[in-house]
Design a protein around this motif. Structure first.
Motif, PDB file in Angstrom:
ATOM      1  N   LEU A 338       0.029 -13.640   7.227  1.00 19.72           N
ATOM      2  CA  LEU A 338      -0.562 -12.287   5.985  1.00 19.72           C
ATOM      3  C   LEU A 338       0.254 -11.477   5.637  1.00 19.72           C
ATOM      4  CD1 LEU A 338      -3.078 -10.799   4.066  1.00 19.72           C
ATOM      5  CD2 LEU A 338      -4.273  -9.693   6.690  1.00 19.72           C
ATOM      6  N   HIS A 339       1.125 -10.529   6.951  1.00 22.70           N
ATOM      7  CA  HIS A 339       1.605  -9.527   6.638  1.00 22.70           C
ATOM      8  C   HIS A 339       3.452  -9.510   6.150  1.00 22.70           C
ATOM      9  CE1 HIS A 339      -2.048  -7.857   8.818  1.00 22.70           C
ATOM     10  NE2 HIS A 339      -1.706  -7.045   7.801  1.00 22.70           N
ATOM     11  N   PRO A 340       3.205  -9.736   4.794  1.00 22.65           N
ATOM     12  CA  PRO A 340       5.024  -9.673   4.450  1.00 22.65           C
ATOM     13  C   PRO A 340       6.060  -8.897   5.440  1.00 22.65           C
ATOM     14  CG  PRO A 340       4.044  -8.257   3.017  1.00 22.65           C
ATOM     15  CD  PRO A 340       3.070  -8.792   3.728  1.00 22.65           C
ATOM     16  N   ASN A 341       7.460 -10.073   5.976  1.00 25.89           N
ATOM     17  CA  ASN A 341       8.269  -9.119   5.944  1.00 25.89           C
ATOM     18  C   ASN A 341       8.644  -8.799   5.144  1.00 25.89           C
ATOM     19  OD1 ASN A 341       9.921 -11.208   4.745  1.00 25.89           O
ATOM     20  ND2 ASN A 341      10.128 -12.166   6.647  1.00 25.89           N
ATOM     21  N   ARG A 342      10.232  -7.966   5.638  1.00 23.51           N
ATOM     22  CA  ARG A 342      10.490  -7.242   4.816  1.00 23.51           C
ATOM     23  C   ARG A 342      11.725  -7.484   3.337  1.00 23.51           C
ATOM     24  NH1 ARG A 342      12.977  -1.842   4.883  1.00 23.51           N
ATOM     25  NH2 ARG A 342      13.538  -1.156   3.294  1.00 23.51           N
ATOM     26  N   ALA A 343      12.069  -8.710   3.494  1.00 23.25           N
ATOM     27  CA  ALA A 343      12.317  -9.988   2.391  1.00 23.25           C
ATOM     28  C   ALA A 343      10.603 -10.132   1.295  1.00 23.25           C
ATOM     29  CB  ALA A 343      12.579 -11.756   2.801  1.00 23.25           C
ATOM     30  N   GLY A 344       9.963 -10.674   1.878  1.00 23.71           N
ATOM     31  CA  GLY A 344       8.472 -11.169   1.597  1.00 23.71           C
ATOM     32  C   GLY A 344       7.866  -9.919   0.817  1.00 23.71           C
ATOM     33  N   ALA A 345       8.146  -8.879   1.640  1.00 22.95           N
ATOM     34  CA  ALA A 345       6.906  -7.676   0.799  1.00 22.95           C
ATOM     35  C   ALA A 345       8.432  -7.226  -0.651  1.00 22.95           C
ATOM     36  CB  ALA A 345       7.887  -5.793   1.377  1.00 22.95           C
ATOM     37  N   THR A 346       9.671  -7.876  -1.335  1.00 16.18           N
ATOM     38  CA  THR A 346      10.848  -7.720  -2.066  1.00 16.18           C
ATOM     39  C   THR A 346      10.449  -8.359  -2.976  1.00 16.18           C
ATOM     40  OG1 THR A 346      12.501  -6.845  -0.454  1.00 16.18           O
ATOM     41  CG2 THR A 346      13.235  -7.412  -2.435  1.00 16.18           C
ATOM     42  N   GLU A 347      10.134  -9.463  -2.257  1.00 14.33           N
ATOM     43  CA  GLU A 347       9.295 -10.478  -3.211  1.00 14.33           C
ATOM     44  C   GLU A 347       8.703 -10.559  -4.185  1.00 14.33           C
ATOM     45  OE1 GLU A 347      11.462 -12.233  -4.623  1.00 14.33           O
ATOM     46  OE2 GLU A 347      13.028 -12.278  -3.326  1.00 14.33           O
ATOM     47  N   LEU A 348       7.286  -9.683  -3.036  1.00 16.09           N
ATOM     48  CA  LEU A 348       5.428  -9.129  -4.121  1.00 16.09           C
ATOM     49  C   LEU A 348       6.060  -8.054  -5.152  1.00 16.09           C
ATOM     50  CD1 LEU A 348       3.639  -9.216  -0.708  1.00 16.09           C
ATOM     51  CD2 LEU A 348       3.635 -10.720  -2.588  1.00 16.09           C
ATOM     52  N   ALA A 349       6.543  -7.397  -4.175  1.00 14.42           N
ATOM     53  CA  ALA A 349       7.574  -6.258  -5.535  1.00 14.42           C
ATOM     54  C   ALA A 349       7.603  -6.486  -6.212  1.00 14.42           C
ATOM     55  CB  ALA A 349       7.933  -5.067  -4.602  1.00 14.42           C
ATOM     56  N   ARG A 350       8.854  -7.689  -6.200  1.00 14.76           N
ATOM     57  CA  ARG A 350      10.086  -8.046  -8.028  1.00 14.76           C
ATOM     58  C   ARG A 350       8.320  -8.888  -8.644  1.00 14.76           C
ATOM     59  NH1 ARG A 350      10.521 -13.253  -9.394  1.00 14.76           N
ATOM     60  NH2 ARG A 350      10.020 -13.252  -7.284  1.00 14.76           N
ATOM     61  N   LEU A 351       7.920  -9.947  -7.967  1.00 12.47           N
ATOM     62  CA  LEU A 351       6.544  -9.473  -8.977  1.00 12.47           C
ATOM     63  C   LEU A 351       5.868  -8.944  -9.883  1.00 12.47           C
ATOM     64  CD1 LEU A 351       5.854 -12.996  -7.016  1.00 12.47           C
ATOM     65  CD2 LEU A 351       6.234 -12.876  -8.938  1.00 12.47           C
ATOM     66  N   VAL A 352       5.256  -7.592  -9.251  1.00  9.10           N
ATOM     67  CA  VAL A 352       4.328  -7.185  -9.703  1.00  9.10           C
ATOM     68  C   VAL A 352       5.216  -5.991 -10.464  1.00  9.10           C
ATOM     69  CG1 VAL A 352       3.117  -4.300  -9.805  1.00  9.10           C
ATOM     70  CG2 VAL A 352       3.067  -6.204  -7.355  1.00  9.10           C
TER      71      VAL A 352
END
Length: 368
Positions: A338-352
């Protein structure tokens, strides 16, 4: 230490809290230092403060602990300041999780770990900053090691701001620049023009819609938000947990209430749907989680209230499908789907940011 008047005619004032040595260039403040007009700083109720040690170095080697607290507490550290806009940088002492409040509302939510550091903008219009460290987690010490105050402008109005509300998939983790786990709100500023916006991430782990509205986070946003600002709101994951007793209909109406309160301030509200779990792949290798997290109500609410929608649930699924199950799992914390790591959070932020840019909202860039 001779009395030093703190009023900000100079660009920056630095305070070193605790009973130890004072770092060069800082004003030393012990727990017993009460506020006095002639020096322009001090604790409002020093009897409710105590000196404690801290595990950092320099100004972070000691701290003061707030024995009484709460966003409305009078147990504040007060600093006389000329009216204007200020940047406040806080360094905590040793604590598991604590929040920072000033002027009666939250400013930073849930700073975690010893000597955590963060900063925020605040307008001063009454000649004084009133700040304290308050509960992020009951039963832990709420401590302050150092404070830096820098004047940005004589105009007591925050710069154009993007406020973000959400849960543990959105919130900040500390240290901000190196934490292994991250929420997409923490990395969002990487895709925002610093010349256009500042980003204030007010998300917190475990949050539900009712808690965000009634627990002080929305209150803080409503105090400062103004025309030209954005408020991105993503909730639903914890609302679906039976222990929180929030039906989908209740969730939708609480979210509607928040949307309308912020719209009444003249700001732009943006609703976002949460991404799914890393394992939401079917046998054909397609990722889909459209039935999770009360997503359908968030989508419907955006249409009903005529506000922009970032359907991050669908956008992230398309991205996860494109990279496959193994690469998707690498974007999440180990053993955690469920919880993103730093790389995952970066990709989600990019998508937003990419989606908001596509919709024509200003200030965003998908390029880092």
């Amino acid at each position: 230490m001779p009395a030093m008047r703190a009023e900000a005619a100079i660009d920056e004032i630095k305070f070193d809290f605790g009973g130890g040595d004072v770092e060069p260039g800082y004003i030393g403040v012990s727990a017993s230092d009460g506020y006095a007009p002639e020096k322009g700083y001090g604790f409002n109720t020093p009897d409710n403060m105590q000196n404690v040690t801290a595990s950092g170095t320099g100004a972070a080697s000691d701290a003061v602990q707030f024995l009484t607290y709460g966003t409305k507490s009078e147990n504040t550290f007060n600093v006389d300041l000329s009216n204007g806009l200020y940047e406040i940088k806080v360094t905590l002492g040793n604590t598991a999780r604590a929040s920072v409040a000033a002027e009666g509302v939250y400013q930073v939510i849930n700073m975690t770990g010893n000597n955590a550091t963060d900063k925020f903008q605040i307008p001063i219009a009454d000649g004084q900053l009133n700040i304290l460290v308050t509960a992020g987690k009951e039963g832990t010490a709420f401590t302050l090691s150092a404070l830096k105050i820098r004047k940005l402008s004589d105009n007591p109005v925050t710069n154009r701001t993007i406020y973000i509300g959400g849960d543990s998939t959105v919130c900040n983790y500390y240290p901000l620049d190196s934490s292994a786990q991250a929420g997409w709100g923490q990395l969002f500023k990487e895709f925002v023009s610093a010349q256009t916006f500042q980003v204030r991430n007010m998300a917190s782990g475990g949050q539900i819609a009712r808690g965000f509205r009634d627990g002080g986070q929305l209150e803080a946003i409503l105090k400062y938000i103004k025309p030209g600002d954005y408020f991105i709101l993503q909730l639903g994951i914890n609302d679906t947990n039976p222990k929180n007793s929030t039906t989908e209909a209740e969730f939708k109406e609480i979210m509607r209430d928040m949307v309308r309160q912020v719209k009444a301030k003249g700001a732009t509200v943006i609703l976002s749907t949460p991404q799914g779990r890393a394992t939401d792949f079917n046998a054909e290798g397609v990722h889909s989680s459209v039935n999770r997290w009360y997503r359908h109500s968030t989508v419907a609410l955006a249409q009903e209230e005529n506000v922009p929608l970032v359907d991050l649930n669908v956008l992230s699924s398309a991205y996860f499908t494109s990279i496959g199950p193994e690469a998707t799992l690498e974007l999440y914390m180990p053993g955690d789907t469920l919880h993103p790591n730093r790389a995952g959070a970066t990709e989600l932020a990019r998508l937003v940011a990419e989606e908001l840019q596509r919709q024509g909202l200003d200030g965003f860039s998908a390029d880092r």
